[in-house]
Enzyme design. Sequence first.
Site, PDB file in Angstrom:
ATOM      1  N   CYS A  92       0.865  -1.183   0.000  1.00 40.89           N
ATOM      2  CA  CYS A  92       0.000   0.000   0.000  1.00 40.89           C
ATOM      3  C   CYS A  92       0.897   1.227   0.000  1.00 40.89           C
ATOM      4  O   CYS A  92       1.916   1.250   0.701  1.00 40.89           O
ATOM      5  CB  CYS A  92      -0.872  -0.022   1.252  1.00 40.89           C
ATOM      6  SG  CYS A  92      -1.895   1.449   1.453  1.00 40.89           S
ATOM      7  N   HIS A 134      -9.045  -3.710  -1.765  1.00 35.61           N
ATOM      8  CA  HIS A 134      -8.054  -2.904  -1.033  1.00 35.61           C
ATOM      9  C   HIS A 134      -8.506  -1.440  -0.954  1.00 35.61           C
ATOM     10  O   HIS A 134      -8.483  -0.828   0.118  1.00 35.61           O
ATOM     11  CB  HIS A 134      -6.697  -3.030  -1.738  1.00 35.61           C
ATOM     12  CG  HIS A 134      -5.585  -2.227  -1.140  1.00 35.61           C
ATOM     13  ND1 HIS A 134      -4.467  -2.812  -0.564  1.00 35.61           N
ATOM     14  CD2 HIS A 134      -5.398  -0.889  -1.027  1.00 35.61           C
ATOM     15  CE1 HIS A 134      -3.664  -1.842  -0.112  1.00 35.61           C
ATOM     16  NE2 HIS A 134      -4.205  -0.664  -0.392  1.00 35.61           N
ATOM     17  N   HIS A 138      -9.988   1.225   2.164  1.00 34.46           N
ATOM     18  CA  HIS A 138      -9.488   2.570   2.512  1.00 34.46           C
ATOM     19  C   HIS A 138     -10.650   3.517   2.835  1.00 34.46           C
ATOM     20  O   HIS A 138     -10.527   4.380   3.697  1.00 34.46           O
ATOM     21  CB  HIS A 138      -8.696   3.170   1.342  1.00 34.46           C
ATOM     22  CG  HIS A 138      -7.236   2.814   1.346  1.00 34.46           C
ATOM     23  ND1 HIS A 138      -6.388   3.151   2.375  1.00 34.46           N
ATOM     24  CD2 HIS A 138      -6.467   2.177   0.441  1.00 34.46           C
ATOM     25  CE1 HIS A 138      -5.165   2.729   2.096  1.00 34.46           C
ATOM     26  NE2 HIS A 138      -5.175   2.129   0.926  1.00 34.46           N
TER      27      HIS A 138
HETATM   28 NI    NI Z   1      -3.580   1.256  -0.050  1.00 33.11          NI
END
Ligand code: NI
Length: 169
Positions: A92, A134, A138
Amino acid sequence: MVRPILKLGTPALHCPAAAVADFGGQTQQIIDDMIETMHAAPGIGLAAPQVGEALRLFVVDLSVGHKASDLQIFINPEIVERDGMQLEEEGCLSVPGFVATVLRPSRMVVRAADRDGSLRTVEGTGLLARALQHEMDHLDGLLYVHRLRGLQRASIERGVRKLEHLGRW
Ligand code: NI
């Protein structure tokens, strides 16, 4: 404009984001900045909270700027379908220098608005499914590190604390 990417531990990264209500100039500017920031990093996905904007918005580009059709914008996304499992290494941009093996769905169907507000449905498998989940995380203030358990999570958290201590985080 390339914006600084917030790192793990910054409070703004760990709060749920709010729906985008306005598709006007300010939002368009945020989208352009996010695309530029993602490509510059370089990365294959970036969510608005990572640049300090508490909005349900993310961009994905598996080609990192090499194929225009790979660039996709997801505004107020919702998961329509999610199935299967995959276990692959993941990183990330908010956790630079670290990777871990993360369990993700192998297929995702997401409904989201494009930058002009028009709704469409996107299906992703493999890496795209991983990226979609993913980035969805967030928007809820979750990083992949939060999905790890035990030693994997402890080792990243220890590494980050060490860098913080050295003033390099
Ligand atoms: Ni990320």
